[in-house]
Design a protein around this motif. Structure first.
Motif, short mmCIF file in Angstrom:
data_model
loop_
_atom_site.label_atom_id
_atom_site.label_comp_id
_atom_site.label_asym_id
_atom_site.label_seq_id
_atom_site.Cartn_x
_atom_site.Cartn_y
_atom_site.Cartn_z
N ALA A 66 0.84 -1.21 0.00
CA ALA A 66 0.00 0.00 0.00
C ALA A 66 0.87 1.25 0.00
CB ALA A 66 -0.96 0.01 1.19
N GLY A 67 1.76 1.32 -1.01
CA GLY A 67 2.65 2.46 -1.13
C GLY A 67 1.88 3.77 -1.10
N VAL A 123 -4.60 3.81 7.65
CA VAL A 123 -5.23 4.05 6.35
C VAL A 123 -6.64 4.58 6.56
CG1 VAL A 123 -5.92 3.00 4.16
CG2 VAL A 123 -3.88 2.17 5.35
N ASP A 124 -7.03 5.54 5.75
CA ASP A 124 -8.39 6.04 5.77
C ASP A 124 -9.32 4.97 5.19
OD1 ASP A 124 -10.82 7.36 5.36
OD2 ASP A 124 -9.85 9.24 4.76
N PRO A 125 -10.34 4.51 5.94
CA PRO A 125 -11.22 3.46 5.42
C PRO A 125 -11.96 3.86 4.15
CG PRO A 125 -12.13 4.44 7.43
CD PRO A 125 -10.73 4.94 7.29
N LYS A 126 -12.01 5.16 3.85
CA LYS A 126 -12.64 5.59 2.60
C LYS A 126 -11.88 5.04 1.40
CE LYS A 126 -14.49 9.88 4.56
NZ LYS A 126 -14.38 11.36 4.58
N LEU A 136 -9.05 6.73 11.21
CA LEU A 136 -7.98 6.03 10.51
C LEU A 136 -7.80 4.65 11.13
CD1 LEU A 136 -5.27 8.82 10.06
CD2 LEU A 136 -6.98 8.02 8.41
N TYR A 137 -7.63 3.64 10.28
CA TYR A 137 -7.51 2.26 10.74
C TYR A 137 -6.08 1.76 10.55
CZ TYR A 137 -12.47 1.17 11.42
OH TYR A 137 -13.75 1.11 11.89
#
Length: 212
Positions: A70-71, A77-80, A106-107
C-alpha cells in the motif's frame, strides 16, 4: 508456508490469474479492431476494450491495497480508500450491493487488509450476486470487523474456510487460499482471531478482532 516469499509468490499467482481475463480480452479486442472496418463493430470493440480496461484497473487498485505494501499510505489508512476500491470491485458484476457501516477514523493497515480480503472472499462466494454488509468498531485497544454476505446461491470454498480458521496444512496452500492464509496470519500476528458462521444456506458471516 516456509517463508514470506512463498506467500508473496502465491499472492502474485492469484493476482496474475485474476488479471489474465481482462488483459487477454484487451489483447483480443485490439486484434479484432485492427482487422475490423465496419463502424458498428468497431464501436462494439471499443466498448469491450473500455470494459476490460476498467476491470483490470479496478482489480489492480484492489490488489495494491489488499495484498501489497500500500505504497503512499502510512501505518494507518483512511477506510474511505478501502470503500472506494470495494465499491468498484463488488459493483463490477452489477448483481451485488455493498452496504458500508464503517467509521471515519484512521484504521491500522493490518485491519484494512483484513477487511478488504474478507469482503473479497465474501464477494467470490456470491456466485449469483446478493448483498455484502460491512461493519466495524475501532477503539484504542482493538478493532472488530464483521462481513455478512447473503444471496440465493452462496458457495463458500471449504478450503478457504479451513485456511481462515487455521485448519489447512501449510503444504496444501495454493493461490486460491493464499489470501485467506494472509488474513489468518495477520490476525495471529495482531493477537486476534477469525470467527465464521453459516446462519443458513444463503448467508455467511465472517468476523475478525485484532489488538491495535
Amino acid at each position: 508456508m516456509e517463508t514470506k516469499a512463498d506467500l508473496a509468490s502465491l499472492l502474485c499467482s492469484r493476482l496474475c490469474h485474476d488479471l489474465l481475463s481482462p488483459v487477454g480480452a484487451m489483447n483480443n479486442g485490439l486484434e479484432l479492431l485492427a482487422d475490423e472496418h465496419d463502424p458498428a463493430m468497431r464501436e462494439r470493440c471499443m466498448e469491450l476494450l473500455a470494459d476490460s480496461a476498467r476491470s483490470a484497473a479496478t482489480k489492480l487498485k484492489f490488489f495494491r491495497l489488499a495484498f501489497g505494501a500500500a505504497g503512499g499510505f502510512g501505518p494507518k489508512v483512511d477506510p474511505k480508500e478501502a470503500k472506494a476500491v470495494l465499491e468498484e470491485l463488488v459493483g463490477m458484476s452489477g448483481k451485488t450491493q455493498l452496504i458500508w457501516e464503517v467509521g471515519d477514523q484512521l484504521y491500522p493497515k493490518a485491519a484494512i487488509k483484513i477487511l478488504l480480503n474478507l469482503v473479497f472472499m465474501a464477494n467470490e462466494a456470491l456466485v449469483r450476486g446478493g448483498q455484502i454488509q460491512v461493519g466495524s468498531e475501532l477503539s484504542e485497544e482493538s478493532c472488530e470487523i464483521v462481513v455478512a454476505a447473503s444471496g440465493t446461491h452462496l458457495a463458500f470454498s471449504a478450503d478457504v474456510e479451513k485456511t481462515l480458521l487455521g485448519n489447512l496444512r501449510e503444504e496444501e496452500l495454493d493461490s486460491r487460499t493464499a489470501a485467506a492464509w494472509m488474513v489468518h496470519k495477520l490476525c495471529e500476528e495482531n493477537h486476534g482471531q477469525i470467527l465464521l458462521e453459516h446462519p443458513d444456506k444463503n448467508m455467511l458471516v465472517i468476523g475478525s478482532n485484532i489488538k491495535v
